[in-house]
Design a protein around this motif. Structure first.
Motif, PDB file in Angstrom:
ATOM      1  N   CYS A 154      20.304  14.330  56.512  1.00 37.19           N
ATOM      2  CA  CYS A 154      21.597  14.518  55.847  1.00 37.19           C
ATOM      3  C   CYS A 154      21.488  13.917  54.454  1.00 37.19           C
ATOM      4  O   CYS A 154      21.417  12.695  54.304  1.00 37.19           O
ATOM      5  CB  CYS A 154      22.716  13.839  56.635  1.00 37.19           C
ATOM      6  SG  CYS A 154      24.317  13.930  55.795  1.00 37.19           S
ATOM      7  N   ARG A 155      21.478  14.783  53.465  1.00 43.00           N
ATOM      8  CA  ARG A 155      21.329  14.296  52.091  1.00 43.00           C
ATOM      9  C   ARG A 155      22.543  13.506  51.628  1.00 43.00           C
ATOM     10  O   ARG A 155      22.465  12.719  50.691  1.00 43.00           O
ATOM     11  CB  ARG A 155      21.053  15.466  51.155  1.00 43.00           C
ATOM     12  CG  ARG A 155      19.701  16.099  51.412  1.00 43.00           C
ATOM     13  CD  ARG A 155      19.675  17.544  50.917  1.00 43.00           C
ATOM     14  NE  ARG A 155      18.438  18.198  51.298  1.00 43.00           N
ATOM     15  CZ  ARG A 155      18.186  18.690  52.491  1.00 43.00           C
ATOM     16  NH1 ARG A 155      19.101  18.585  53.447  1.00 43.00           N
ATOM     17  NH2 ARG A 155      17.048  19.275  52.764  1.00 43.00           N
ATOM     18  N   CYS A 156      23.690  13.730  52.295  1.00 50.48           N
ATOM     19  CA  CYS A 156      24.899  12.979  51.941  1.00 50.48           C
ATOM     20  C   CYS A 156      24.916  11.602  52.601  1.00 50.48           C
ATOM     21  O   CYS A 156      25.806  10.804  52.315  1.00 50.48           O
ATOM     22  CB  CYS A 156      26.145  13.747  52.367  1.00 50.48           C
ATOM     23  SG  CYS A 156      26.343  15.340  51.550  1.00 50.48           S
ATOM     24  N   GLN A 181      29.784  15.288  54.751  1.00 51.51           N
ATOM     25  CA  GLN A 181      30.439  15.301  53.436  1.00 51.51           C
ATOM     26  C   GLN A 181      30.405  16.732  52.900  1.00 51.51           C
ATOM     27  O   GLN A 181      31.377  17.450  52.970  1.00 51.51           O
ATOM     28  CB  GLN A 181      29.773  14.309  52.494  1.00 51.51           C
ATOM     29  CG  GLN A 181      30.110  12.861  52.871  1.00 51.51           C
ATOM     30  CD  GLN A 181      29.536  11.859  51.910  1.00 51.51           C
ATOM     31  OE1 GLN A 181      29.491  12.070  50.712  1.00 51.51           O
ATOM     32  NE2 GLN A 181      29.081  10.742  52.443  1.00 51.51           N
ATOM     33  N   CYS A 182      29.219  17.180  52.421  1.00 55.81           N
ATOM     34  CA  CYS A 182      29.162  18.562  51.921  1.00 55.81           C
ATOM     35  C   CYS A 182      29.135  19.576  53.054  1.00 55.81           C
ATOM     36  O   CYS A 182      29.514  20.726  52.870  1.00 55.81           O
ATOM     37  CB  CYS A 182      27.948  18.755  51.024  1.00 55.81           C
ATOM     38  SG  CYS A 182      26.369  18.883  51.923  1.00 55.81           S
ATOM     39  N   GLY A 183      28.686  19.175  54.229  1.00 55.73           N
ATOM     40  CA  GLY A 183      28.679  20.054  55.392  1.00 55.73           C
ATOM     41  C   GLY A 183      27.447  20.940  55.514  1.00 55.73           C
ATOM     42  O   GLY A 183      27.320  21.685  56.489  1.00 55.73           O
ATOM     43  N   CYS A 222      24.306  20.280  56.184  1.00 55.63           N
ATOM     44  CA  CYS A 222      23.440  19.978  57.328  1.00 55.63           C
ATOM     45  C   CYS A 222      24.178  20.077  58.653  1.00 55.63           C
ATOM     46  O   CYS A 222      23.550  20.022  59.714  1.00 55.63           O
ATOM     47  CB  CYS A 222      22.880  18.557  57.199  1.00 55.63           C
ATOM     48  SG  CYS A 222      24.126  17.253  57.482  1.00 55.63           S
TER      49      CYS A 222
HETATM   50 FE1  FES Z   1      25.841  16.931  53.140  1.00 51.97          FE
HETATM   51 FE2  FES Z   1      24.734  16.250  55.485  1.00 51.97          FE
HETATM   52  S1  FES Z   1      26.863  16.411  54.997  1.00 51.97           S
HETATM   53  S2  FES Z   1      23.776  17.056  53.721  1.00 51.97           S
END
Ligand code: FES
Ligand code: FES
Length: 170
Positions: free
Chosen positions: A150-152, A99-101, A103
């Motif tokens: 992965c925090r997302c 998502q945010c990328g 990790c």
């Molecule tokens: Fe956001 Fe893994 S994609 S922390």
């Protein structure tokens, strides 16, 4: 104290003179300006800083650069390039494995090394028989990727991407 060392990063030789306290992650990011590997926790707990050193994945925040004098290192920048992606990078895009990328570079480096471990018949904690050839399964992927957080919460798509890359469907 400063120390001279040589690193081969993504096939390119670098001569550095660093404070001996410099971590490999900081050497890559701050001195070689390769910012793909990320600093998440800086304590060896998240895997965002994963790079491949001499064929093995490591948390680059937990090791000093001077310990790797002469080593060959692959970062996410060395795996593929726009228009010529590594199959694991292509699989992450295909399966929306982020998502945010933040990790993602560490996830991909770790996944590439994890598949190499399975292909080399290296058992993991969940392998049922340590003497049998390593087999590929979702359980093996989850165990071998357990050091990459992965925090997302993109975990299910990450497993799909690695499965696809393992079966070379990308
Ligand atoms: Fe956001 Fe893994 S994609 S922390
Ligand atoms: Fe290295 Fe988190 S930044 S493990």
């Amino acid at each position: 104290m400063r120390h001279s060392l040589a690193l081969t990063v993504n096939g390119q030789d670098h001569a550095l003179e660093l404070d001996t306290r410099t971590t490999l992650l900081d050497a890559l990011r701050e001195h070689l300006h390769l910012t793909g590997a990320k600093k998440g926790c800086d304590h060896g707990q998240c895997g965002a800083c994963t790079v491949i050193v001499e064929g093995r994945r490591i948390n680059s925040c937990l090791t000093l650069a001077v310990m790797h004098d002469g080593d060959a290192i692959t970062t996410i920048e060395g795996l593929g390039a726009p228009g010529d992606l590594h199959p694991m990078q292509a699989a992450f895009i295909k399966h929306d494995g982020y998502q945010c990328g933040y990790c993602t570079p560490g996830q991909i480096c770790s996944a590439v090394a994890a598949l190499d471990e399975i292909r080399a018949d290296m058992p993991s904690h969940v392998s049922p028989d340590l003497d049998a050839p390593a087999t590929f399964s979702g359980e093996e992927i989850r165990e071998r990727m357990s050091g990459n957080l992965c925090r997302c919460g993109a975990y299910s798509n990450i497993v799909d991407a690695i499965t696809d890359a393992a079966e070379e469907r990308v």
